[in-house]
Design an enzyme around this catalytic site. Sequence first.
Site, PDB file in Angstrom:
ATOM      1  N   VAL A 180       0.706  -1.113  -0.045  1.00 53.57           N
ATOM      2  CA  VAL A 180       0.045  -0.043   0.044  1.00 53.57           C
ATOM      3  C   VAL A 180       0.925   1.241   0.032  1.00 53.57           C
ATOM      4  O   VAL A 180       0.759   2.248  -0.725  1.00 53.57           O
ATOM      5  CB  VAL A 180      -1.047  -0.195   1.253  1.00 53.57           C
ATOM      6  CG1 VAL A 180      -1.654   1.581   1.355  1.00 53.57           C
ATOM      7  CG2 VAL A 180      -1.921  -1.100   1.132  1.00 53.57           C
ATOM      8  N   PHE A 213     -11.635 -16.133  -4.331  1.00 51.68           N
ATOM      9  CA  PHE A 213     -10.897 -15.126  -4.177  1.00 51.68           C
ATOM     10  C   PHE A 213      -9.847 -15.228  -3.371  1.00 51.68           C
ATOM     11  O   PHE A 213      -9.954 -15.875  -2.044  1.00 51.68           O
ATOM     12  CB  PHE A 213     -11.915 -13.778  -4.127  1.00 51.68           C
ATOM     13  CG  PHE A 213     -12.710 -13.907  -2.684  1.00 51.68           C
ATOM     14  CD1 PHE A 213     -11.992 -13.589  -1.613  1.00 51.68           C
ATOM     15  CD2 PHE A 213     -14.025 -13.847  -2.654  1.00 51.68           C
ATOM     16  CE1 PHE A 213     -12.807 -13.632  -0.505  1.00 51.68           C
ATOM     17  CE2 PHE A 213     -14.946 -14.014  -1.499  1.00 51.68           C
ATOM     18  CZ  PHE A 213     -14.162 -13.968  -0.308  1.00 51.68           C
ATOM     19  N   CYS A 254      -6.796  -8.284   1.080  1.00 51.32           N
ATOM     20  CA  CYS A 254      -7.873  -7.634   1.701  1.00 51.32           C
ATOM     21  C   CYS A 254      -9.349  -8.202   1.901  1.00 51.32           C
ATOM     22  O   CYS A 254      -9.792  -7.956   2.689  1.00 51.32           O
ATOM     23  CB  CYS A 254      -7.961  -6.364   0.962  1.00 51.32           C
ATOM     24  SG  CYS A 254      -6.941  -5.216   1.019  1.00 51.32           S
TER      25      CYS A 254
HETATM   26  C1  UDX Z   1      -8.930  -5.597  -3.664  1.00 52.94           C
HETATM   27  C2  UDX Z   1      -9.907  -4.299  -3.915  1.00 52.94           C
HETATM   28  O1  UDX Z   1     -10.405  -4.580  -5.492  1.00 52.94           O
HETATM   29  C3  UDX Z   1      -9.343  -2.997  -3.837  1.00 52.94           C
HETATM   30  O2  UDX Z   1      -9.983  -1.995  -4.182  1.00 52.94           O
HETATM   31  C4  UDX Z   1      -8.612  -3.022  -2.356  1.00 52.94           C
HETATM   32  O3  UDX Z   1      -8.104  -1.894  -2.318  1.00 52.94           O
HETATM   33  C5  UDX Z   1      -7.985  -4.043  -2.126  1.00 52.94           C
HETATM   34  O4  UDX Z   1      -8.680  -5.498  -2.290  1.00 52.94           O
HETATM   35  P1  UDX Z   1      -7.165  -6.983  -4.536  1.00 52.94           P
HETATM   36  O5  UDX Z   1      -6.970  -7.598  -3.569  1.00 52.94           O
HETATM   37  O6  UDX Z   1      -5.432  -6.286  -4.865  1.00 52.94           O
HETATM   38  O7  UDX Z   1      -7.822  -5.538  -4.650  1.00 52.94           O
HETATM   39  O8  UDX Z   1      -7.407  -7.840  -6.097  1.00 52.94           O
HETATM   40  P2  UDX Z   1      -8.742  -7.873  -6.733  1.00 52.94           P
HETATM   41  O9  UDX Z   1      -8.695  -7.310  -8.281  1.00 52.94           O
HETATM   42  O10 UDX Z   1     -10.034  -7.210  -6.095  1.00 52.94           O
HETATM   43  O11 UDX Z   1      -8.971  -9.512  -6.772  1.00 52.94           O
HETATM   44  C6  UDX Z   1      -8.966  -9.912  -5.132  1.00 52.94           C
HETATM   45  C7  UDX Z   1      -9.648 -11.485  -5.601  1.00 52.94           C
HETATM   46  O12 UDX Z   1     -10.832 -11.871  -6.092  1.00 52.94           O
HETATM   47  C8  UDX Z   1      -8.334 -12.285  -6.698  1.00 52.94           C
HETATM   48  O13 UDX Z   1      -8.080 -13.360  -6.096  1.00 52.94           O
HETATM   49  C9  UDX Z   1      -9.180 -12.391  -7.975  1.00 52.94           C
HETATM   50  O14 UDX Z   1      -8.997 -13.238  -8.849  1.00 52.94           O
HETATM   51  C10 UDX Z   1     -10.681 -12.621  -7.645  1.00 52.94           C
HETATM   52  N1  UDX Z   1     -11.811 -12.126  -8.525  1.00 52.94           N
HETATM   53  C11 UDX Z   1     -11.629 -10.819  -8.782  1.00 52.94           C
HETATM   54  C12 UDX Z   1     -12.468 -13.132  -8.922  1.00 52.94           C
HETATM   55  O15 UDX Z   1     -12.361 -14.370  -8.674  1.00 52.94           O
HETATM   56  N2  UDX Z   1     -13.501 -12.940  -9.866  1.00 52.94           N
HETATM   57  C13 UDX Z   1     -13.491 -11.303 -10.422  1.00 52.94           C
HETATM   58  O16 UDX Z   1     -14.501 -11.101 -10.980  1.00 52.94           O
HETATM   59  C14 UDX Z   1     -12.773 -10.531  -9.659  1.00 52.94           C
HETATM   60  P1  ADP Z   2       0.217  -3.741   2.947  1.00 54.15           P
HETATM   61  O1  ADP Z   2       0.046  -4.600   1.847  1.00 54.15           O
HETATM   62  O2  ADP Z   2      -0.666  -3.442   4.062  1.00 54.15           O
HETATM   63  O3  ADP Z   2       0.955  -2.645   2.629  1.00 54.15           O
HETATM   64  P2  ADP Z   2       2.842  -5.026   3.905  1.00 54.15           P
HETATM   65  O4  ADP Z   2       3.193  -5.948   4.871  1.00 54.15           O
HETATM   66  O5  ADP Z   2       3.124  -5.267   2.443  1.00 54.15           O
HETATM   67  O6  ADP Z   2       1.205  -4.566   4.174  1.00 54.15           O
HETATM   68  O7  ADP Z   2       3.592  -3.572   4.481  1.00 54.15           O
HETATM   69  C1  ADP Z   2       3.608  -3.011   5.836  1.00 54.15           C
HETATM   70  C2  ADP Z   2       5.133  -2.638   5.930  1.00 54.15           C
HETATM   71  O8  ADP Z   2       5.151  -1.815   7.227  1.00 54.15           O
HETATM   72  C3  ADP Z   2       6.022  -3.424   6.232  1.00 54.15           C
HETATM   73  O9  ADP Z   2       7.191  -3.705   5.355  1.00 54.15           O
HETATM   74  C4  ADP Z   2       6.582  -3.437   7.768  1.00 54.15           C
HETATM   75  O10 ADP Z   2       7.789  -3.809   7.802  1.00 54.15           O
HETATM   76  C5  ADP Z   2       6.284  -2.146   7.631  1.00 54.15           C
HETATM   77  N1  ADP Z   2       5.851  -1.562   9.318  1.00 54.15           N
HETATM   78  C6  ADP Z   2       5.242  -2.323  10.181  1.00 54.15           C
HETATM   79  N2  ADP Z   2       5.230  -1.684  11.401  1.00 54.15           N
HETATM   80  C7  ADP Z   2       6.254  -0.548  11.415  1.00 54.15           C
HETATM   81  C8  ADP Z   2       6.570   0.394  11.914  1.00 54.15           C
HETATM   82  N3  ADP Z   2       6.072   0.823  13.486  1.00 54.15           N
HETATM   83  N4  ADP Z   2       7.497   1.325  11.559  1.00 54.15           N
HETATM   84  C9  ADP Z   2       7.937   1.342  10.214  1.00 54.15           C
HETATM   85  N5  ADP Z   2       7.451   0.240   9.284  1.00 54.15           N
HETATM   86  C10 ADP Z   2       6.372  -0.719   9.823  1.00 54.15           C
END
Ligand code: UDX
Ligand code: ADP
Length: 472
Positions: A15, A272, A276
């Site tokens: 993110v 899915f 998230c």
């Molecule tokens: C999701 C939300 O879309 C996004 O807005 C939020 O910020 C984070 O979560 P993401 O998890 O990255 O994003 O991927 P997404 O494209 O939503 O797909 C999620 C899962 O659903 C995947 O496993 C995908 O393959 C599956 N999927 C998606 C289906 O099986 N069918 C579909 O029609 C769409």
């Molecule tokens: P997301 O998908 O929500 O971005 P990630 O696990 O990919 O989650 O990333 C979260 C990041 O935040 C990791 O790289 C982790 O090391 C970092 N993190 C967690 N706690 C702290 C903190 N207190 N200070 C700085 N970085 C942190």
Amino acid sequence: MTVVKNICCIGAGYVGGPTCAVLAYKCPDIKVTIVDLSEARIAAWNSSNLPIYEPGLDEVVFECRGKNLFFSTNVDAAIQEADLIFVSVNTPTKKSGMGAGMAADLAYIESATRRIAEVSTSSKIVVEKSTVPCRTAQSMRTILDANSTSEIHFDILSNPEFLAEGTAIKDLLNPDRVLIGALQTESGIEAQNALVDVYTHWVPKERVITTNLWSSELSKLAANAMLAQRISSINALSAICEATGADVDEVAFACGKDTRLGSKFLKASVGFGGSCFQKDILNLVYLSQQLNLPEVADYWQQVVIMNEYQKKRFVRNIISTLFNTITNKKIAVLGFAFKKDTGDTRESAAITLIKDFMQENARVAIYDPKVEPQQIYMDLSEPGVVDTQKEVEKKVQICQSAYEAADGADAVIIVTEWDEFRDDQLDYSKIYAGMHKPAFLFDGRLLINAQKLRQIGFKVSVIGKNELAGTA
Ligand code: UDX
Ligand code: ADP
């Protein structure tokens, strides 16, 4: 009026990294520093091999890095310099204690918030960016308020991220909407406006929505729950399609043409995944339970139950088709990421499927274009089992190509919809030639043309379609 000139992002993950890189790209007048506790992660962000695979990300990072975009492990310095701080740390589902398996673990959010409180020497706008349960901002505020002085004041905003992996840069450059929640006090609204000004560097003003804090937090959970619900709905229908001869693609197309429904997120699949959907629904379920709304909790829980059912149903179909046993049979799994165009494997359906195959003593050969072997071993390992990786290695082979995985296999299973597995890209005749006969192919992504592959000789099974679909 507050003008943001210096942004710190705590957490250089999926993110924080892409979001703040795009922010730097679009706001050359703002200095953006992304910090993380992990030295390895920061080193990777500072190298030519970024820690996240995301189409378009390299270009954005390489354009701004060293100009107004910096990656650092010096968390305290970046906090002190910033006027606005994004908190983008991980919020995994709790593994133990109260709410285990459901509630989000907010320990990382809390520790980042405490750090901000401890080291800040000037007022800050603190923005909750990680996906969090409703009312997290309230906890952050309590921590920060306890450390406010007459000179140092903290405003808290909620600014959930809606990017999807694989299309993150596109989503960030051209978002459907940006949501900014704030306490509706004078200083809350001023902080909200300051962040609006950051986004309107590139996002049209009408797409920047301002709400109260709770609406913003709940909207993120609600959006993900509704998207996942659509997938579970079409997956539930896919079971009816298989039993009747209806074709799930045709049903989705026909339903999606209704402008009230729309066509997106109606692709049936093996289930899915991603960091998230499940987490956010479980947060919603937990919240509903806490609010003493059991019917609401059960309603959302069913979306997850259907997703688990879909994966189990797929495995059961594979085993029964392979004459009720896969012991010692070679199963080639194409794709391990939770969807195409990402190396992320969190909650990937592949993990559940392959663990089931291993339980049945099958030999599993896996190929994914982006996922590192070490990640696959880690995902398939079982906590608490001695020498768990060695046990996995005995049953699992990680391959360099789909052809290698399918060589000598009894069945090929398409789990991730990578373009390179499409039947106009992969040479399925070559795959067929190398397989044990009868050669079975299970498509969990509605990716291939079943009729075409049946002509080659494959015994094909596709989610949401039976042999009659498309012929009657
Ligand atoms: C999701 C939300 O879309 C996004 O807005 C939020 O910020 C984070 O979560 P993401 O998890 O990255 O994003 O991927 P997404 O494209 O939503 O797909 C999620 C899962 O659903 C995947 O496993 C995908 O393959 C599956 N999927 C998606 C289906 O099986 N069918 C579909 O029609 C769409
Ligand atoms: P997301 O998908 O929500 O971005 P990630 O696990 O990919 O989650 O990333 C979260 C990041 O935040 C990791 O790289 C982790 O090391 C970092 N993190 C967690 N706690 C702290 C903190 N207190 N200070 C700085 N970085 C942190």
